[in-house]
Design an enzyme around this catalytic site. Structure first.
Site, PDB file in Angstrom:
ATOM      1  N   GLY A   1       0.834  -1.204   0.000  1.00 12.41           N
ATOM      2  CA  GLY A   1       0.000   0.000   0.000  1.00 12.41           C
ATOM      3  C   GLY A   1       0.866   1.250   0.000  1.00 12.41           C
ATOM      4  O   GLY A   1       1.646   1.475   0.919  1.00 12.41           O
TER       5      GLY A   1
ATOM      6  N   GLU B   1     -18.883  17.927   1.677  1.00 14.05           N
ATOM      7  CA  GLU B   1     -18.109  18.529   0.591  1.00 14.05           C
ATOM      8  C   GLU B   1     -18.743  18.235  -0.763  1.00 14.05           C
ATOM      9  O   GLU B   1     -18.850  19.123  -1.615  1.00 14.05           O
ATOM     10  CB  GLU B   1     -16.655  18.032   0.669  1.00 14.05           C
ATOM     11  CG  GLU B   1     -15.970  18.637   1.890  1.00 14.05           C
ATOM     12  CD  GLU B   1     -14.575  18.116   2.201  1.00 14.05           C
ATOM     13  OE1 GLU B   1     -13.899  18.762   3.004  1.00 14.05           O
ATOM     14  OE2 GLU B   1     -14.170  17.066   1.682  1.00 14.05           O
TER      15      GLU B   1
HETATM   16  C1  LIG Z   1     -13.227  10.933  -0.237  1.00 13.36           C
HETATM   17  C2  LIG Z   1     -12.270  10.969   0.913  1.00 13.36           C
HETATM   18  C3  LIG Z   1     -11.958  12.183   1.494  1.00 13.36           C
HETATM   19  C4  LIG Z   1     -11.076  12.240   2.567  1.00 13.36           C
HETATM   20  N1  LIG Z   1     -10.778  13.469   3.099  1.00 13.36           N
HETATM   21  C5  LIG Z   1      -9.835  13.543   4.067  1.00 13.36           C
HETATM   22  C6  LIG Z   1      -9.425  14.816   4.562  1.00 13.36           C
HETATM   23  O1  LIG Z   1      -9.953  15.860   4.151  1.00 13.36           O
HETATM   24  N2  LIG Z   1      -8.450  14.852   5.494  1.00 13.36           N
HETATM   25  C7  LIG Z   1      -7.860  13.706   5.955  1.00 13.36           C
HETATM   26  O2  LIG Z   1      -6.957  13.791   6.784  1.00 13.36           O
HETATM   27  N3  LIG Z   1      -8.247  12.486   5.537  1.00 13.36           N
HETATM   28  C8  LIG Z   1      -9.207  12.378   4.593  1.00 13.36           C
HETATM   29  N4  LIG Z   1      -9.594  11.151   4.123  1.00 13.36           N
HETATM   30  C9  LIG Z   1      -9.058   9.941   4.764  1.00 13.36           C
HETATM   31  C10 LIG Z   1      -7.655   9.632   4.288  1.00 13.36           C
HETATM   32  O3  LIG Z   1      -7.580   9.705   2.888  1.00 13.36           O
HETATM   33  C11 LIG Z   1      -7.286   8.252   4.787  1.00 13.36           C
HETATM   34  O4  LIG Z   1      -7.373   8.243   6.198  1.00 13.36           O
HETATM   35  C12 LIG Z   1      -5.879   7.876   4.364  1.00 13.36           C
HETATM   36  O5  LIG Z   1      -5.787   7.782   2.963  1.00 13.36           O
HETATM   37  C13 LIG Z   1      -5.458   6.546   4.996  1.00 13.36           C
HETATM   38  O6  LIG Z   1      -4.179   6.238   4.577  1.00 13.36           O
HETATM   39  P1  LIG Z   1      -3.746   4.715   4.401  1.00 13.36           P
HETATM   40  O7  LIG Z   1      -2.287   4.737   4.060  1.00 13.36           O
HETATM   41  O8  LIG Z   1      -4.179   3.938   5.570  1.00 13.36           O
HETATM   42  O9  LIG Z   1      -4.597   4.169   3.183  1.00 13.36           O
HETATM   43  P2  LIG Z   1      -4.754   4.720   1.703  1.00 13.36           P
HETATM   44  O10 LIG Z   1      -4.216   6.098   1.569  1.00 13.36           O
HETATM   45  O11 LIG Z   1      -6.146   4.462   1.325  1.00 13.36           O
HETATM   46  O12 LIG Z   1      -3.773   3.770   0.861  1.00 13.36           O
HETATM   47  C14 LIG Z   1      -4.014   2.403   0.734  1.00 13.36           C
HETATM   48  C15 LIG Z   1      -3.217   1.916  -0.466  1.00 13.36           C
HETATM   49  O13 LIG Z   1      -3.248   0.500  -0.457  1.00 13.36           O
HETATM   50  C16 LIG Z   1      -3.466   0.028  -1.767  1.00 13.36           C
HETATM   51  N5  LIG Z   1      -4.094  -1.290  -1.662  1.00 13.36           N
HETATM   52  C17 LIG Z   1      -5.283  -1.597  -1.096  1.00 13.36           C
HETATM   53  N6  LIG Z   1      -5.510  -2.925  -1.155  1.00 13.36           N
HETATM   54  C18 LIG Z   1      -4.435  -3.463  -1.773  1.00 13.36           C
HETATM   55  C19 LIG Z   1      -4.079  -4.793  -2.134  1.00 13.36           C
HETATM   56  N7  LIG Z   1      -4.883  -5.831  -1.869  1.00 13.36           N
HETATM   57  N8  LIG Z   1      -2.908  -5.005  -2.767  1.00 13.36           N
HETATM   58  C20 LIG Z   1      -2.077  -3.960  -3.041  1.00 13.36           C
HETATM   59  N9  LIG Z   1      -2.375  -2.670  -2.722  1.00 13.36           N
HETATM   60  C21 LIG Z   1      -3.528  -2.440  -2.099  1.00 13.36           C
HETATM   61  C22 LIG Z   1      -4.389   1.070  -2.380  1.00 13.36           C
HETATM   62  O14 LIG Z   1      -4.329   1.042  -3.796  1.00 13.36           O
HETATM   63  C23 LIG Z   1      -3.831   2.355  -1.780  1.00 13.36           C
HETATM   64  O15 LIG Z   1      -2.845   2.937  -2.605  1.00 13.36           O
HETATM   65  C24 LIG Z   1     -10.489  11.050   3.062  1.00 13.36           C
HETATM   66  C25 LIG Z   1     -10.802   9.823   2.472  1.00 13.36           C
HETATM   67  C26 LIG Z   1     -11.683   9.780   1.401  1.00 13.36           C
HETATM   68  C27 LIG Z   1     -12.007   8.464   0.776  1.00 13.36           C
END
Ligand SMILES: Cc1cc2nc3c(=O)[nH]c(=O)nc-3n(C[C@H](O)[C@H](O)[C@H](O)COP(=O)(O)OP(=O)(O)OC[C@H]3O[C@@H](n4cnc5c(N)ncnc54)[C@H](O)[C@@H]3O)c2cc1C
Length: 420
Positions: free
Chosen positions: A9, A169
């Site tokens: 990820g 939003e």
């Molecule tokens: C519409 C929206 C608006 C948001 N607005 C805000 C905001 O204004 N402020 C804020 O702080 N947060 C916001 N968030 C929340 C924030 O984006 C998330 O909390 C953050 O992205 C989490 O980070 P992460 O690294 O856990 O996961 P993510 O950033 O979601 O990254 C996960 C990665 O894992 C990869 N992945 C998933 N499954 C697999 C697999 N099986 N094999 C290989 N790769 C995989 C995906 O492709 C992705 O690139 C928002 C979220 C959304 C959906």
């Protein structure tokens, strides 16, 4: 042998872990099923024709091009062989690890009604955003050709389910699009008559904000022409519209901004999980009984915010990624002491259209146009690369000054890949 860290990820958490390991003397393999890192906080602006896809996403391989010790793989992970320390890929490939970081995020959930997804897309990926943009713009196009008043009204009714930041939003941006940006472009319909209906099951919108900020957001959205329905649960979504509070509402565009389900990371490694599928991790973010595996970001849950669960937001995932990188560095230097993760909250932000926002820093609350500018500056700061910052700032200034949006493009067919 060089220590091998596999990061699954390349979202906010995974990328922060990779960045924190720069110069640590480890070999890193970063695996993602998409070739880009996505700035999800601005996804709704792609969905509502404000920004282009390339302004909020960047190829992972390009971001890490200068890091010779990092290998980037495009692949979907489907399991983890914890006994033999191997990550299993959908195409049959495997990646052996010394340390594994699972950072695969979350996706919207339909409370057991996955059959609603085709009628009410959620917003998580670029495909989701372009699907939403296409449906919204197509609805106006079809209404322009429609002569039946009831069908035209349904085409001009936009329902958003869920009154959290994304629902607020989306509804604010669609209301501005319909009521301010589009009227002069259509000849047979008055887009100012379009209804934007935000349905929230709880007693107020933006429940994670203080009551006064949520009341301010409520009033600001109503000023933009959004109809807000509180304490109303949606019991049906179909191609005809929604049923909420026992009443049907005919609508051709329904957008889903309620409910979250973690990726399957907990199941891959056989870890305990909460109701939303988030792995329950140890205080140092490791998997219980598996100290070589870390689970971070939206796919994990931990009470590390003064005893409360860490929120599912980008800064939390980033902090966890940095924490993991520091722990790995310390372990490699021979210090195996457990490092407890503590989350530092810097604030909650949400924007309401292009002139107002609410920000709760805890010690101070800001709302209105000042909050909007602070929100804009913060988001520009967190974008990657000078070119993207300039491009987004220019797009916003242009829209702010002229009201004209350049991303009114209908692309993509109805088929779209399902992301998990
Ligand atoms: C519409 C929206 C608006 C948001 N607005 C805000 C905001 O204004 N402020 C804020 O702080 N947060 C916001 N968030 C929340 C924030 O984006 C998330 O909390 C953050 O992205 C989490 O980070 P992460 O690294 O856990 O996961 P993510 O950033 O979601 O990254 C996960 C990665 O894992 C990869 N992945 C998933 N499954 C697999 C697999 N099986 N094999 C290989 N790769 C995989 C995906 O492709 C992705 O690139 C928002 C979220 C959304 C959906």
């Amino acid at each position: 042998m060089t220590h091998h860290v596999v990061i699954v990820g390349a979202g906010f958490g995974g990328l922060a872990a990779a960045q924190g390991l720069a110069g640590a003397g480890v070999k890193i393999t970063i695996i993602d099923r998409r070739n880009h890192h996505l700035f999800q906080p601005l996804l709704y602006q792609v969905g509502t024709a404000t920004l282009a896809t390339s302004e909020i996403a960047w190829p992972i391989r390009h971001l890490l091009r200068k890091r010779k010790e990092v290998t980037t793989l495009l692949g979907t992970v489907t399991g983890v062989d914890t006994k033999n320390c191997k990550v299993l890929l959908e195409d049959g490939g495997v990646a052996a690890y010394d340390t594994l970081v699972l950072a695969t995020g979350a996706r919207h959930a339909y409370f057991g009604h996955d059959e609603w997804e085709p009628y009410a897309p959620g917003l998580k990926t670029l495909e989701d955003a372009t699907t939403i943009r296409r449906r919204v713009l197509l609805s106006f196009e079809r209404a322009e050709c429609e002569t039946d008043p009831a069908r035209r009204a349904a085409l001009l009714t936009f329902v958003i389910v869920g009154g959290g930041p994304t629902g607020v939003e989306l509804s604010g941006a669609i209301a501005e699009l319909a009521h301010q940006n589009l009227p002069q472009e259509y000849r047979h319909i008055d887009t100012r008559k379009a209804r934007v209906v935000l349905i929230e099951a709880g007693p107020r919108i933006l429940p994670s904000f203080t009551e006064d900020l949520s009341a301010y957001a409520h009033a600001s959205l109503e000023r933009l022409g959004v109809e807000i329905q509180l304490n109303q649960a949606v019991s049906e979504c179909s191609d005809q519209g929604v049923i909420y509070g026992g009443r049907p509402l005919a609508a051709k565009v329904i957008l889903w901004a309620a409910g979250v389900r973690a990726s399957a990371a907990a199941a891959w490694a056989g870890l305990p999980a909460d109701n939303a599928g988030r792995a329950l991790v140890e205080p140092d973010l490791t998997a219980p009984g598996l100290p070589e595996i870390f689970v971070i970001g939206d796919t994990a849950t931990i009470n590390a915010w003064h005893g409360k669960p860490v929120p599912g937001i980008a800064p939390a995932a980033k902090q966890q990624g940095m924490h993991v990188a520091r722990t790995i560095r310390m372990r490699l230097s021979g210090n195996a002491a457990r490092r407890i993760f503590r989350y530092r909250h810097s604030g909650n932000l949400a924007t309401i259209g292009k002139r107002a926002a609410v920000i709760d820093f805890g010690w101070i609350k800001v709302r209105g146009w000042l909050a909007w500018w602070l929100w804009g500056l913060a988001h520009i700061y967190f974008l990657i690369g000078v070119r993207n910052r300039l491009a987004v700032a220019l797009s916003w200034l242009w829209i702010y000054a002229t009201g004209s949006r350049s991303a009114h493009l209908i692309t993509q067919g109805e088929q779209r890949p399902r992301a998990g």
